[in-house]
Design a protein around this motif. Structure first.
Motif, PDB file in Angstrom:
ATOM      1  N   ARG A 105       8.891   1.366   1.303  1.00 48.04           N
ATOM      2  CA  ARG A 105       9.827   2.088   0.438  1.00 48.04           C
ATOM      3  C   ARG A 105       9.132   2.735  -0.747  1.00 48.04           C
ATOM      4  O   ARG A 105       9.510   3.828  -1.173  1.00 48.04           O
ATOM      5  CB  ARG A 105      10.929   1.137  -0.073  1.00 48.04           C
ATOM      6  N   VAL A 106       8.111   2.083  -1.286  1.00 59.17           N
ATOM      7  CA  VAL A 106       7.420   2.668  -2.442  1.00 59.17           C
ATOM      8  C   VAL A 106       6.296   3.610  -2.022  1.00 59.17           C
ATOM      9  O   VAL A 106       5.579   4.149  -2.872  1.00 59.17           O
ATOM     10  CB  VAL A 106       6.872   1.577  -3.390  1.00 59.17           C
ATOM     11  N   GLY A 107       6.145   3.815  -0.708  1.00 61.66           N
ATOM     12  CA  GLY A 107       5.259   4.869  -0.226  1.00 61.66           C
ATOM     13  C   GLY A 107       3.813   4.499  -0.007  1.00 61.66           C
ATOM     14  O   GLY A 107       2.953   5.387   0.079  1.00 61.66           O
ATOM     15  N   ILE A 108       3.520   3.208   0.124  1.00 54.42           N
ATOM     16  CA  ILE A 108       2.117   2.821   0.359  1.00 54.42           C
ATOM     17  C   ILE A 108       2.023   1.775   1.471  1.00 54.42           C
ATOM     18  O   ILE A 108       1.296   0.790   1.354  1.00 54.42           O
ATOM     19  CB  ILE A 108       1.425   2.313  -0.917  1.00 54.42           C
ATOM     20  N   ALA A 109       2.733   1.994   2.549  1.00 54.21           N
ATOM     21  CA  ALA A 109       2.688   1.063   3.674  1.00 54.21           C
ATOM     22  C   ALA A 109       1.272   0.923   4.228  1.00 54.21           C
ATOM     23  O   ALA A 109       0.893  -0.133   4.741  1.00 54.21           O
ATOM     24  CB  ALA A 109       3.634   1.532   4.785  1.00 54.21           C
ATOM     25  N   ASP A 110       0.453   1.984   4.079  1.00 54.49           N
ATOM     26  CA  ASP A 110      -0.906   1.941   4.619  1.00 54.49           C
ATOM     27  C   ASP A 110      -1.846   1.081   3.787  1.00 54.49           C
ATOM     28  O   ASP A 110      -3.002   0.863   4.164  1.00 54.49           O
ATOM     29  CB  ASP A 110      -1.473   3.350   4.746  1.00 54.49           C
ATOM     30  N   ALA A 111      -1.361   0.576   2.643  1.00 58.52           N
ATOM     31  CA  ALA A 111      -2.204  -0.288   1.802  1.00 58.52           C
ATOM     32  C   ALA A 111      -2.087  -1.758   2.187  1.00 58.52           C
ATOM     33  O   ALA A 111      -2.706  -2.616   1.548  1.00 58.52           O
ATOM     34  CB  ALA A 111      -1.824  -0.118   0.334  1.00 58.52           C
TER      35      ALA A 111
END
Length: 242
Positions: A105-111
């Motif tokens: 949701r906060v836009g950093i699933a790849d982290a």
């Protein structure tokens, strides 16, 4: 008007001869963004810690029964000598599925599998925000959430915070020095300098003599309109139709 999520009455704190907070009273409701501004050393972080129950203080604090609070502290510096991935960090505070959903949701699933200590300031700010929203809080408390975020990421992060307010139907209390973005996104501004100098809707506070004394003439501030499901009283407090 809905029952406040949290209410403070007469909060005061004195350390030696120094008055840190003096007779602070405020209430925060679901669906509104309340921003605390003020000079360095004015008691902003102390006020947040008192509302969170992290310090003892004179006065009364009433929290709605069962209130869930998500908190983003002013500073968090991962220890590079203590390896910890983002997903393991979030697992300390929320279930694995909830943590993954919050990261997305906060836009950093790849982290997900990256080490905390390798994240940029903006990425770390989003991880801390993901931790705070993973349990779907009723009240989101953010102490300088843009600390360490570069200018290009500031507006995007504030847009995200405003969107989360609507999606979670939560109240948001934040401290910030970024007057331009704050004035455009907040519902109510509380100007603090050990006591509440003034408070209300952004356009009213920007013209208040107490605000002008602290910050000078800020006619350059862009007061962007916001649209959501409540009106405001003259003091800037949200008025809901339920």
């Amino acid at each position: 008007m809905t029952e406040p999520l949290i209410t403070a009455r007469g909060l005061s704190l004195v350390a030696g001869r120094l008055t840190i907070l003096n007779d602070i009273s405020l209430a925060i409701h679901r669906g509104e963004i309340v921003t605390v501004i003020g000079p360095n050393g004015s008691g902003k972080t102390t006020l947040l810690k008192a509302l969170l129950g992290l310090i003892r203080i004179k006065g009364e604090i009433v929290r709605r029964p069962g209130l869930r609070i998500g908190y983003v502290p002013q500073q968090y510096a991962p220890d590079p000598s203590l390896p910890m991935t983002v997903h393991r960090f979030l697992d300390l505070f929320a279930g694995h599925a909830a943590g993954c959903a919050a990261l997305e949701r906060v836009g950093i699933a790849d982290a997900h599998d990256r080490q905390l200590a390798t994240l940029s300031g903006g990425e770390l700010a989003r991880v801390l925000l993901a931790r705070a929203i993973a349990a779907k809080p009723d009240l989101l408390v953010l102490d300088e959430p843009l600390s360490g975020v570069d200018i290009s990421g500031e507006a995007a992060l504030y847009h995200l915070i405003a969107d989360l307010r609507d999606e979670l139907s939560c109240g948001i209390l934040l401290v910030s020095h970024d007057l331009h973005v704050v004035m455009g996104k907040t519902d109510r501004v509380v100007c603090l300098n050990h006591h509440i100098c003034c408070q209300g809707a952004p356009h009213a506070v920007a013209q208040d003599p107490a605000f002008l004394e602290l910050f000078g003439d800020r006619s350059d501030l862009k007061l962007y309109p916001h649209h959501h499901d409540h009106a405001h009283s003259p003091s800037g407090a949200a008025i809901h139709d339920h």
